[in-house]
Design an enzyme around this catalytic site. Structure first.
Site, PDB file in Angstrom:
ATOM      1  CE  LYS A  92      99.932  85.842  97.881  1.00  0.00           C
ATOM      2  NZ  LYS A  92     101.266  85.801  97.291  1.00  0.00           N
TER       3      LYS A  92
ATOM      4  NE  ARG B 203     105.938  89.133  93.304  1.00  0.00           N
ATOM      5  CZ  ARG B 203     105.002  88.410  93.946  1.00  0.00           C
ATOM      6  NH1 ARG B 203     103.711  88.686  93.788  1.00  0.00           N
ATOM      7  NH2 ARG B 203     105.353  87.410  94.735  1.00  0.00           N
TER       8      ARG B 203
HETATM    9  C1  PLP Z   1     101.285  84.632  96.675  1.00  0.00           C
HETATM   10  C2  PLP Z   1     102.562  83.926  96.490  1.00  0.00           C
HETATM   11  C3  PLP Z   1     102.553  82.561  96.178  1.00  0.00           C
HETATM   12  C4  PLP Z   1     101.284  81.759  95.966  1.00  0.00           C
HETATM   13  O1  PLP Z   1     100.680  82.098  94.743  1.00  0.00           O
HETATM   14  P1  PLP Z   1      99.402  81.274  94.199  1.00  0.00           P
HETATM   15  O2  PLP Z   1      99.249  81.731  92.801  1.00  0.00           O
HETATM   16  O3  PLP Z   1      98.258  81.666  95.073  1.00  0.00           O
HETATM   17  O4  PLP Z   1      99.724  79.850  94.290  1.00  0.00           O
HETATM   18  C5  PLP Z   1     103.778  81.927  96.061  1.00  0.00           C
HETATM   19  N1  PLP Z   1     104.934  82.603  96.205  1.00  0.00           N
HETATM   20  C6  PLP Z   1     104.990  83.918  96.493  1.00  0.00           C
HETATM   21  C7  PLP Z   1     106.309  84.580  96.650  1.00  0.00           C
HETATM   22  C8  PLP Z   1     103.797  84.621  96.648  1.00  0.00           C
HETATM   23  O5  PLP Z   1     103.847  85.926  96.931  1.00  0.00           O
END
Ligand code: PLP
Length: 358
Positions: free
Chosen positions: A36, A131
């Site tokens: 993302k 969250r």
């Molecule tokens: C963005 C996201 C990740 C990845 O996070 P990083 O810190 O970039 O590894 C993993 N799980 C969820 C649910 C996310 O939204």
């Protein structure tokens, strides 16, 4: 070459992906690579393609479409629960969806039924970061209800830490997730094979050897893409940090005082300004504004250059001590942090350029 631009070093990201994925593999953990922060850019997808990740994950359906268009032969995961209205699109573009509400599950099941498919869901449990996720004491009940929906398969349980609350993943939190999975398994009779322990913030726990054996999946973005330990942003072992560079061009170079002349009010963004008098300084303006990248989230590669601030279209830098002499038209390189990369990747004004073969 055109500025501003984002140079994506495919070979360097591929190197990081292999390093992180083999560290995880050595402890029985498979990796969903998270795309993302770069909008699932095709250059990133190429870097991840042969890396050994078992899934591609993104929070946005748009980005999952991009992954499908790139024709990669990997299952996909939607990281953010869709609104019920978006369930048909989620089912179309994702193989798995992370969910935390029965209403979402119901909408996904209906959409899957209409599409004639079975959709996989992973129930998120909030183990403290506040969250997404069902509260642990409700997990068994919620999973049991969802498991009865006709067109879904509950693939397992997941959790996410260190995002909103900054809560650090620990052995206890991970054991809680594994225990809940076992309880949900007994209650439903479903295998609930997948136990997705978190994101890049879980890697220090993994490296310490304290990750419980039941955790078999992590969703990793930043540690692969930027090579960072996300708990303190130090370099992650075995990875490099120069994977993506933001490049701006100098449009003005002048010697000016370090303190504005005249009565000062607010700046363009409503902030009150403060300046330290350092005398006359050689200052440059780059063609990189807040529309291109967050100015406090990019660091000049030349250690002698300092970012002073930015308006919508102008980045003001102090180049008095630059190691490489600059002139109007020179290119200035920056290494973005996560926020800098997110902003540059999502800016339509920043040209994305891939370099290096995997
Ligand atoms: C963005 C996201 C990740 C990845 O996070 P990083 O810190 O970039 O590894 C993993 N799980 C969820 C649910 C996310 O939204």
């Amino acid at each position: 070459m055109e500025t501003p631009r984002l140079e994506i070093h495919i070979d360097r990201i591929a190197h990081n992906a292999s390093a992180v994925i083999s560290q995880c593999g050595a402890q029985g953990i498979r990796v969903a690579a998270v795309t993302k922060v770069m909008q699932a850019h095709p250059a990133l997808l190429r870097a991840l393609e042969g890396s050994g990740c078992v899934m591609l994950a993104d929070s946005r359906i748009d980005n999952l479409k991009r992954i499908a268009e790139a024709g990669l032969d990997l299952p996909t995961m939607l990281l953010r629960a869709p609104t019920p209205g978006k369930a048909p699109e989620a089912v179309r573009w994702a193989d798995h969806t992370l969910i935390s509400s029965y209403q979402t599950a119901e909408a996904l099941s209906n959409a899957a039924g209409m599409a004639g498919v079975r959709h996989k869901v992973v129930m998120m449990v909030d183990v403290g970061d506040l969250r997404e996720g069902v509260w642990p004491d409700r997990a068994v009940e919620e999973v049991s209800r969802i498991a009865r929906l006709p067109h879904l398969e509950v693939a397992g349980l997941g959790t996410n830490l260190a995002c909103f609350g900054g809560v650090i993943p620990t052995r206890e939190k991970m054991e809680m997730l594994v225990t809940l999975r076992d309880e949900c398994r007994s209650a439903t009779g479903h295998p609930l094979e997948l136990v997705s322990g978190g994101n890049s913030a879980n890697l220090p726990l993994l490296a310490s050897g304290e990750m419980p054996a039941g955790i078999n999946n992590l969703r990793i973005g930043e540690a692969i893409i930027l090579g960072r330990n996300v708990l303190d942003r130090s370099p992650w072992p075995g990875t490099r940090q120069d994977t993506v560079e933001l490049v701006g061009g100098i449009i003005e170079l002048q010697r000016k005082p370090s303190v504005p002349i005249g009565r000062t009010g607010q700046d363009a963004f409503g902030n009150t300004t403060h300046f330290t008098d350092r005398g006359l300084r050689l200052r440059a303006i780059c063609d990189l504004g807040r529309q291109d990248a967050a100015p406090d989230a990019i660091e000049p590669v030349d250690p002698g250059i300092e970012v002073l601030g930015a308006s919508s279209d102008h980045l003001i830098i102090d180049v008095t001590d630059a190691e490489t002499p600059v002139k109007v038209g020179s290119e200035i390189r920056f290494l973005p942090s996560y926020g800098g990369l997110l902003s540059a990747s999502t800016s339509p004004h920043v040209r994305k350029m891939a370099t290096g073969r995997p």
